[in-house]
Design a protein around this motif. Structure first.
Motif, PDB file in Angstrom:
ATOM      1  N   ALA A 274      42.185  51.235  28.345  1.00  9.72           N
ATOM      2  CA  ALA A 274      42.997  52.428  28.625  1.00  9.72           C
ATOM      3  C   ALA A 274      43.091  52.665  30.122  1.00  9.72           C
ATOM      4  O   ALA A 274      44.134  53.050  30.641  1.00  9.72           O
ATOM      5  N   ARG A 275      41.996  52.453  30.839  1.00  9.88           N
ATOM      6  CA  ARG A 275      42.005  52.677  32.283  1.00  9.88           C
ATOM      7  C   ARG A 275      42.989  51.712  32.960  1.00  9.88           C
ATOM      8  O   ARG A 275      43.760  52.099  33.816  1.00  9.88           O
TER       9      ARG A 275
ATOM     10  N   GLU B  83      33.702  47.590  27.835  1.00  8.31           N
ATOM     11  CA  GLU B  83      33.276  48.944  27.454  1.00  8.31           C
ATOM     12  C   GLU B  83      34.453  49.687  26.846  1.00  8.31           C
ATOM     13  O   GLU B  83      35.608  49.370  27.145  1.00  8.31           O
ATOM     14  N   ILE B  84      34.112  50.709  26.071  1.00  7.22           N
ATOM     15  CA  ILE B  84      35.160  51.565  25.518  1.00  7.22           C
ATOM     16  C   ILE B  84      35.951  52.196  26.661  1.00  7.22           C
ATOM     17  O   ILE B  84      35.364  52.645  27.644  1.00  7.22           O
ATOM     18  N   GLY B  85      37.262  52.199  26.552  1.00  8.76           N
ATOM     19  CA  GLY B  85      38.058  52.929  27.532  1.00  8.76           C
ATOM     20  C   GLY B  85      38.558  52.085  28.693  1.00  8.76           C
ATOM     21  O   GLY B  85      39.406  52.536  29.450  1.00  8.76           O
TER      22      GLY B  85
ATOM     23  N   GLU C  55      34.450  45.159  32.670  1.00 12.12           N
ATOM     24  CA  GLU C  55      33.328  45.529  31.805  1.00 12.12           C
ATOM     25  C   GLU C  55      33.834  45.629  30.368  1.00 12.12           C
ATOM     26  O   GLU C  55      34.897  46.207  30.117  1.00 12.12           O
TER      27      GLU C  55
ATOM     28  N   VAL D 248      36.401  47.096  37.052  1.00  9.33           N
ATOM     29  CA  VAL D 248      36.920  45.750  37.319  1.00  9.33           C
ATOM     30  C   VAL D 248      35.881  44.953  38.095  1.00  9.33           C
ATOM     31  O   VAL D 248      35.446  45.350  39.172  1.00  9.33           O
TER      32      VAL D 248
ATOM     33  N   SER E 150      39.114  49.831  40.814  1.00  6.85           N
ATOM     34  CA  SER E 150      38.559  50.450  39.610  1.00  6.85           C
ATOM     35  C   SER E 150      37.120  49.989  39.427  1.00  6.85           C
ATOM     36  O   SER E 150      36.820  48.808  39.540  1.00  6.85           O
TER      37      SER E 150
END
Ligand SMILES: Cc1ncc(C[n+]2csc(CCOP(=O)(O)OP(=O)(O)O)c2C)c(N)n1
Ligand SMILES: [Mg+2]
Lengths: 578, 166
Positions: free
Chosen positions: B18-19, B13-15, B11, B71, B68
């Motif tokens: 980091a994930r 998306e913000i973060g 996705e 993903v 996740s």
């Protein structure tokens, strides 16, 4: 109709059938609390600390099968959740945790009470997200509940900036949701299942090893039927205990470093290990190279990542435990393994788990709990108290145990019981705790009192951080470093000889209970155990603390010393043995 | 231990970055490079991850990434025909005329280009496979010890359409 984000939040909770909300207010959550004010359909519970709050939500979720829901403010409110989020996520407990957040325009400015809670919880949650647009709010909440409870359940953190709470927008709340990256497995691979059945057919010494997955999937009845149909003995992990009734003739006991002799022996000698819903963590396998070396291993788990990680398995099956067990029930056949079952029964008789000593023992306390509370939820804290409970507590469809298994969080047991009682008002809820762990969330006494929750709190007081002390005794030369809870400045700093001259324990748990408006009973003699439990059961208005004064250096036995294989257990304590 | 490549659709998306990178550090998986860019669908980003690991760890990594929520799809490129390139910039300081001639020669052999030059400093660009870039860097390090600065972009990869070998 246009409503505020906060109003939509309340609507969403109702749509998700949330009837109990564990919540602690603060500046960045005040709008949400404002929207909840006077709300009749949602019971808003105010614990005394956010850690107690999240453990309570966890106990509620584990004991009801529903999603536990938390609401706290930003900054310290959010960070106080961290231990509880990790605890729940590790044991696959479905929680949705809402945190207030500073307005989106201030995020990143080091605003007052701003923390990056999504970043902090990323590695200890199933999913974490900040809502950045009002129009995303409904879908994000719907997604949070869906993710928390499906597949391998877990914790979802939803961060709600204050401006989103206040902004007007649509009141629409979606029923269905599709997440393209998240498709929980709902089927069972029949080819793999047939392979497993093939292996079983030729087994001479099979065992089931059952983890928490069966309890989470509520597949206990089906599991019992499967054991009975096949005649295969059942061994459980701590989290799996209760998968079949512990009084069942096919139940062997717990595996692991404090497992039973018979269970560990059976694992080491079996030729087929049929495991369901366990991650084979180091506490159960002992020395991994020598784990079940003679066995073909079948492993069913909802989480592909739990399979063949610690133990290489012969037949991996990714599936929900209940679905897989139901499919097995259609196809499995009775096995003739009575010789093997007899062998295991002999081991059970040879070394039963039994403290067999005089004085007031944890075993007596837990046996009395078994007798007196037949319809109950029993939470445990962490330490020796937990291990004894997992050894002696009898479980069946009416008696459930809630331990913090994966993370082993001291301070879990008591607040979890608050959640369990709120979710099960007609069941007896009992806490088995240590003297150390009880003090980690003792402030929740107020919560139990004000919500009139007659929880029965059994403190097994040995005046030590007993579990650590036991290790120090057995493996660190009796160097009791920082484990004595009766230590005072005036003591020798290297004291390792507890005796009747030790300083008084502080706090006085009886007076502590009384100061909260609860009942306190101290038990020092075996003869008084039952009376105390019965009088606690009769106290239906307030919680009761029963402090059981136990021998200070009593150990959890048997034990597999660190680095040993399961076959290599120490069965009895040297100095304090039976 | 073996070199691996993963193509990961996530996705946008913000973060999310980091994930994904956090997973590698949290679980002590080693990561050689990670590149990310948005795809033709602006809600989806595509990552190319290169790493070195044994078979068992690699299986775990793939499973952990796949579970996740962010993903969308994981494709293992380790043994499939792909085109793969990495952009590399090298700055070589304090060049004499002899050095510069040498750099032109090297560029020719490695398929690099000299993209900037001010009389003493040369900027070289090389878009090749990670391995080929490694070779170039090794050579330059030998010839121009302590005079080079390196900027590497990490690999990006795409499935081959016609070739059947990598
Ligand atoms: C929050 C937390 N801190 C530390 C530990 C490490 N630890 C595990 S058991 C234990 C001792 C617990 O003592 P007590 O609550 O008195 O229980 P006992 O073992 O004596 O029954 C400690 C310190 C832990 N599990 N959790
Ligand atoms: Mg203790």
């Amino acid at each position: 109709m246009e409503i505020t984000g906060a109003e939509l939040f309340v609507k969403a909770l109702k749509e998700e059938s949330v009837t109990t909300l564990f919540a602690y207010p603060g500046g960045q959550a005040i709008d949400l609390f404002n929207a909840l004010y006077g709300e009749k359909e949602i019971d808003v519970i105010l614990p005394r600390h956010e850690q107690g709050l999240v453990h309570a939500a966890d106990g509620y979720a584990r004991s009801t099968g529903k999603v536990g829901v938390c609401l706290v403010t930003s900054g310290p409110g959010a960070t106080n959740l961290v231990t509880g989020i990790a605890t729940a996520n590790y044991d696959s407990v479905p929680l949705v945790c809402f945190t207030g957040q500073v307005p989106t325009s201030l995020i990143g400015n080091d605003a007052f009470q701003e923390v990056d809670i999504v970043g902090i919880t990323r590695s200890i949650s199933k999913y974490a997200v900040t809502v950045r647009k009002r129009e995303d709010l409904a879908e994000t909440i719907r997604k949070a509940f869906y993710i928390a409870k499906t597949g391998k359940p877990g914790v979802v953190a939803v961060d709600l900036p204050k401006d989103i709470q206040r902004a007007y927008g649509s009141d629409f709340y979606p029923k269905e949701i599709a997440i393209r990256g998240y498709k929980p497995n709902t089927s069972v691979h029949m080819g793999q299942l047939n392979k497993a059945l093939d292996i079983l057919r030729h087994a001479k010494k099979p065992v089931f090893l059952i983890g928490g997955g069966v309890n989470i999937a509520h597949a206990n009845k089906e599991m019992t039927r499967l054991a009975e149909l096949t005649g295969i003995p059942v061994i459980t992990t701590i989290m799996g205990k209760g998968a079949i009734p512990t009084t069942h003739s096919l139940y062997v006991g717990n595996i692991g470093i404090h497992g039973s002799y018979a269970a560990n022996r059976a694992i080491s000698n079996c030729d087929v290990l049929f495991s369901i819903g366990t991650r084979f963590n180091d506490r159960i396998t002992g020395k991994i190279e020598e784990f079940a070396t003679a066995a073909k291993i079948i492993h069913i788990d909802i989480d592909a990542a739990s399979i063949s990680r610690n133990i290489v398995v012969d037949v991996p099956i990714v599936a929900d435990a209940k679905k897989a067990i139901c499919s097995l029930l259609e196809k499995a056949e009775p096995l003739s393994v009575s010789e093997w079952v007899n062998e295991i029964n002999d081991w059970k008789k040879e070394y039963p788990i039994d403290m067999g000593r005089s004085g007031l023992t944890p075993q007596m306390v837990i046996k009395a709990v078994n007798e007196i509370f037949t319809d109950a939820v029993v939470t445990t804290d962490v330490g020796q108290n937990q291990l004894w409970t997992t050894q002696f507590l009898a479980l069946d469809e009416n008696r459930q145990m809630l331990p913090s298994g994966g993370l082993g969080t001291m301070g879990y047991g008591f607040p979890a019981a608050i959640g369990a009682k709120l979710g099960n008002p007609h069941k007896d809820v009992i806490v088995i705790s240590g003297d150390g762990g009880m003090q980690m969330n003792i402030q929740e006494m107020a919560t139990a009192v004000v919500y009139e929750l007659p929880i029965i709190i059994c403190i097994l007081n040995n005046g030590y951080l007993g579990n650590v002390r036991q290790w120090q005794e057995m493996f660190y030369d009796r160097r009791y470093s920082s484990t004595c809870m009766r230590y005072r400045r005036s003591c020798e700093i290297d004291c390792n000889t507890p005796d009747h001259c030790c300083p008084e324990y502080t706090p006085d748990f009886i007076r502590l209970a009384e100061s909260y408006g609860a009942k306190g009973i101290r038990v020092t003699k075996p003869a008084d155990i039952k009376d105390a439990l019965i009088s606690a059961k009769q106290n239906t208005k307030t919680p009761t603390i029963i402090e059981f004064i136990i021998d200070r250096e009593i150990n959890v036995m048997p034990i597999v010393p660190p680095g040993n294989s399961l076959n290599d257990m120490i069965l009895e304590s040297e100095e304090h043995g039976k | 231990m073996k070199k691996r490549w993963i193509c990961l659709f996530v996705e946008n998306e913000i973060g999310v970055l980091a994930r994904i990178s956090g997973l590698f550090s949290a679980k002590s998986y080693n990561l050689d490079s990670l590149t990310v860019g948005v795809t033709e669908d602006s809600t989806i980003s595509r990552m190319t991850i290169s790493l070195t690991s044994d078979d068992k760890t690699f299986e775990q990594i793939k499973k952990q990434l796949s579970r996740s929520v962010e993903v969308i799809k994981l494709v293992d490129y380790t043994d499939t025909p792909i085109h793969m390139k990495e952009i590399l910039f090298v700055r070589v300081n304090g060049c004499s005329d002899v050095d510069i001639t040498e750099l032109f020669r090297i560029s020719k052999v490695f398929g690099a280009t000299i993209i900037d030059y001010d009389g003493t400093t040369v900027l070289l660009e090389c878009t090749q496979t990670e391995n080929r870039n490694d070779d170039l860097i090794a050579l330059l390090q030998r010839k121009f010890t302590n005079r080079i600065e390196i900027v590497r972009g990490g690999s990006v990869a795409v499935e081959a359409v016609s070739i059947s070998e990598r």
